[in-house]
Design a protein around this motif. Structure first.
Motif, PDB file in Angstrom:
ATOM      1  N   ASP A 113       0.805  -1.128  -0.208  1.00 19.95           N
ATOM      2  CA  ASP A 113      -0.045   0.094  -0.035  1.00 19.95           C
ATOM      3  C   ASP A 113       0.675   1.123   0.268  1.00 19.95           C
ATOM      4  OD1 ASP A 113      -2.390  -1.590   0.179  1.00 19.95           O
ATOM      5  OD2 ASP A 113      -2.582  -1.392   2.150  1.00 19.95           O
ATOM      6  N   ARG A 114       1.953   1.354   0.795  1.00 15.35           N
ATOM      7  CA  ARG A 114       2.955   2.457   0.730  1.00 15.35           C
ATOM      8  C   ARG A 114       3.484   2.484  -0.510  1.00 15.35           C
ATOM      9  NH1 ARG A 114       5.317   5.591   4.619  1.00 15.35           N
ATOM     10  NH2 ARG A 114       7.599   6.393   4.054  1.00 15.35           N
ATOM     11  N   LEU A 151       3.790   5.574  -5.708  1.00  9.21           N
ATOM     12  CA  LEU A 151       3.753   5.536  -7.205  1.00  9.21           C
ATOM     13  C   LEU A 151       2.651   6.624  -7.540  1.00  9.21           C
ATOM     14  CD1 LEU A 151       4.565   4.329  -9.932  1.00  9.21           C
ATOM     15  CD2 LEU A 151       2.562   2.942  -9.612  1.00  9.21           C
ATOM     16  N   PHE A 152       1.561   6.593  -6.995  1.00  9.11           N
ATOM     17  CA  PHE A 152       0.611   7.710  -7.113  1.00  9.11           C
ATOM     18  C   PHE A 152       1.207   9.106  -7.104  1.00  9.11           C
ATOM     19  CE2 PHE A 152      -2.896   4.396  -6.885  1.00  9.11           C
ATOM     20  CZ  PHE A 152      -3.670   4.922  -7.987  1.00  9.11           C
ATOM     21  N   HIS A 186       0.095   7.667   4.644  1.00 11.72           N
ATOM     22  CA  HIS A 186       1.428   7.838   3.599  1.00 11.72           C
ATOM     23  C   HIS A 186       1.330   8.815   2.883  1.00 11.72           C
ATOM     24  CE1 HIS A 186       2.054   3.729   5.039  1.00 11.72           C
ATOM     25  NE2 HIS A 186       1.222   2.794   4.353  1.00 11.72           N
ATOM     26  N   LEU A 187      -0.033   9.201   2.274  1.00 11.22           N
ATOM     27  CA  LEU A 187      -0.136  10.479   1.624  1.00 11.22           C
ATOM     28  C   LEU A 187       0.521  11.805   2.161  1.00 11.22           C
ATOM     29  CD1 LEU A 187      -3.651  10.142  -0.313  1.00 11.22           C
ATOM     30  CD2 LEU A 187      -1.421  10.344  -1.127  1.00 11.22           C
ATOM     31  N   LYS A 188       0.132  11.652   3.552  1.00 15.12           N
ATOM     32  CA  LYS A 188       0.184  12.942   4.269  1.00 15.12           C
ATOM     33  C   LYS A 188       2.120  12.983   4.521  1.00 15.12           C
ATOM     34  CE  LYS A 188      -3.160  14.442   7.218  1.00 15.12           C
ATOM     35  NZ  LYS A 188      -3.741  14.834   8.564  1.00 15.12           N
ATOM     36  N   ASP A 189       2.587  11.741   4.735  1.00 12.54           N
ATOM     37  CA  ASP A 189       4.132  11.620   4.837  1.00 12.54           C
ATOM     38  C   ASP A 189       4.951  12.087   3.503  1.00 12.54           C
ATOM     39  OD1 ASP A 189       4.085  10.647   7.372  1.00 12.54           O
ATOM     40  OD2 ASP A 189       4.069   8.458   6.672  1.00 12.54           O
ATOM     41  N   PHE A 190       4.140  11.742   2.247  1.00  7.23           N
ATOM     42  CA  PHE A 190       4.950  11.988   0.927  1.00  7.23           C
ATOM     43  C   PHE A 190       4.687  13.413   0.763  1.00  7.23           C
ATOM     44  CE2 PHE A 190       4.258   7.368  -0.008  1.00  7.23           C
ATOM     45  CZ  PHE A 190       5.508   6.703   0.312  1.00  7.23           C
ATOM     46  N   LEU A 191       3.634  13.897   0.928  1.00 15.52           N
ATOM     47  CA  LEU A 191       3.454  15.464   0.543  1.00 15.52           C
ATOM     48  C   LEU A 191       3.988  16.204   1.469  1.00 15.52           C
ATOM     49  CD1 LEU A 191      -0.323  15.093  -0.470  1.00 15.52           C
ATOM     50  CD2 LEU A 191       1.597  15.175  -1.810  1.00 15.52           C
ATOM     51  N   SER A 192       4.476  16.010   2.554  1.00 12.63           N
ATOM     52  CA  SER A 192       5.154  16.714   3.442  1.00 12.63           C
ATOM     53  C   SER A 192       6.472  16.977   3.184  1.00 12.63           C
ATOM     54  CB  SER A 192       4.928  16.404   5.137  1.00 12.63           C
ATOM     55  OG  SER A 192       5.710  15.116   5.109  1.00 12.63           O
ATOM     56  N   ALA A 200      16.447  12.578  -6.172  1.00 17.44           N
ATOM     57  CA  ALA A 200      16.245  11.238  -5.425  1.00 17.44           C
ATOM     58  C   ALA A 200      14.971  10.844  -5.584  1.00 17.44           C
ATOM     59  CB  ALA A 200      16.541  11.804  -3.892  1.00 17.44           C
ATOM     60  N   PRO A 201      14.504   9.671  -5.608  1.00 20.21           N
ATOM     61  CA  PRO A 201      13.229   9.408  -5.695  1.00 20.21           C
ATOM     62  C   PRO A 201      12.476   9.449  -4.342  1.00 20.21           C
ATOM     63  CG  PRO A 201      14.662   7.265  -5.517  1.00 20.21           C
ATOM     64  CD  PRO A 201      15.560   8.647  -5.726  1.00 20.21           C
ATOM     65  N   ALA A 202      11.271   9.181  -4.293  1.00 20.87           N
ATOM     66  CA  ALA A 202      10.565   9.342  -3.027  1.00 20.87           C
ATOM     67  C   ALA A 202      11.061   8.400  -2.112  1.00 20.87           C
ATOM     68  CB  ALA A 202       9.159   9.161  -3.305  1.00 20.87           C
ATOM     69  N   ALA A 203      11.281   8.765  -0.806  1.00 22.51           N
ATOM     70  CA  ALA A 203      11.529   7.695   0.269  1.00 22.51           C
ATOM     71  C   ALA A 203      10.598   6.556   0.483  1.00 22.51           C
ATOM     72  CB  ALA A 203      11.973   8.307   1.403  1.00 22.51           C
ATOM     73  N   LEU A 204      11.095   5.339   0.534  1.00 20.85           N
ATOM     74  CA  LEU A 204       9.981   4.380   0.756  1.00 20.85           C
ATOM     75  C   LEU A 204      10.315   3.798   2.221  1.00 20.85           C
ATOM     76  CD1 LEU A 204       9.882   2.526  -2.754  1.00 20.85           C
ATOM     77  CD2 LEU A 204       8.464   4.125  -1.664  1.00 20.85           C
TER      78      LEU A 204
END
Length: 151
Positions: free
Chosen positions: A88-89, A94-95, A134-140, A147-151
């Motif tokens: 899910d993360r 990816l989205f 997860h969305l809040k983490d990625f958008l913050s 660098a790609p998004a941290a997973l």
């Protein structure tokens, strides 16, 4: 008046002048302005951060803690709440990366993420709440080109 409308009106006017005739000029101007308006709407700045998540429930209430997992003969086994799925993360990341390809993530894109998890994957409330986190983490964290998004 947005830059897209002005540019669209100018391009429509030029196309109308090339075709000739007063109706072609007026029609080109109207169509150009309409296309410019559509462009401005698609590339508008995103809304404030709290409003983006207005479709998600505010809090997730886990089930009350049960006593020790005991089972009598002939009963079905008790099942605990599922752990968060790491996939899910990854899907959420990816989205977000796809949405950031054309600028900041907009409310419509967040709704599409939620719709995907609810309708396509048939996710429960626990999973939808995890996706919201997860969305809040990625958008913050701002997107960086190196660098790609941290997973």
């Amino acid at each position: 008046m947005g830059a897209g409308k002005v540019l669209g009106a100018m391009l429509g006017l030029m196309a109308g002048l090339l075709l000739g005739g007063p109706w072609a000029i007026v029609l080109g101007l109207i169509v150009g302005t309409g296309l410019g308006h559509y462009f401005d709407e698609q590339h508008a700045s995103p809304p404030d951060f709290p409003e983006v998540f207005s479709d998600f429930p505010d809090t997730f209430e886990p089930p009350p803690p049960s006593s020790a997992l005991t089972q009598s003969p002939g009963e079905f086994p008790l099942v605990e709440a599922p752990d968060e799925d790491p996939l899910d993360r990854d899907i959420t990341a990816l989205f977000v990366d796809v949405a950031r390809a054309d600028g900041d993530m907009r409310r419509e894109e967040v709704r599409e993420v939620r719709r995907y998890f609810e309708e396509v994957l048939h996710a429960d409330a626990h999973t939808v709440q995890a996706v919201r986190r997860h969305l809040k983490d990625f958008l913050s964290s701002p997107a960086t080109p190196d660098a790609p998004a941290a997973l």
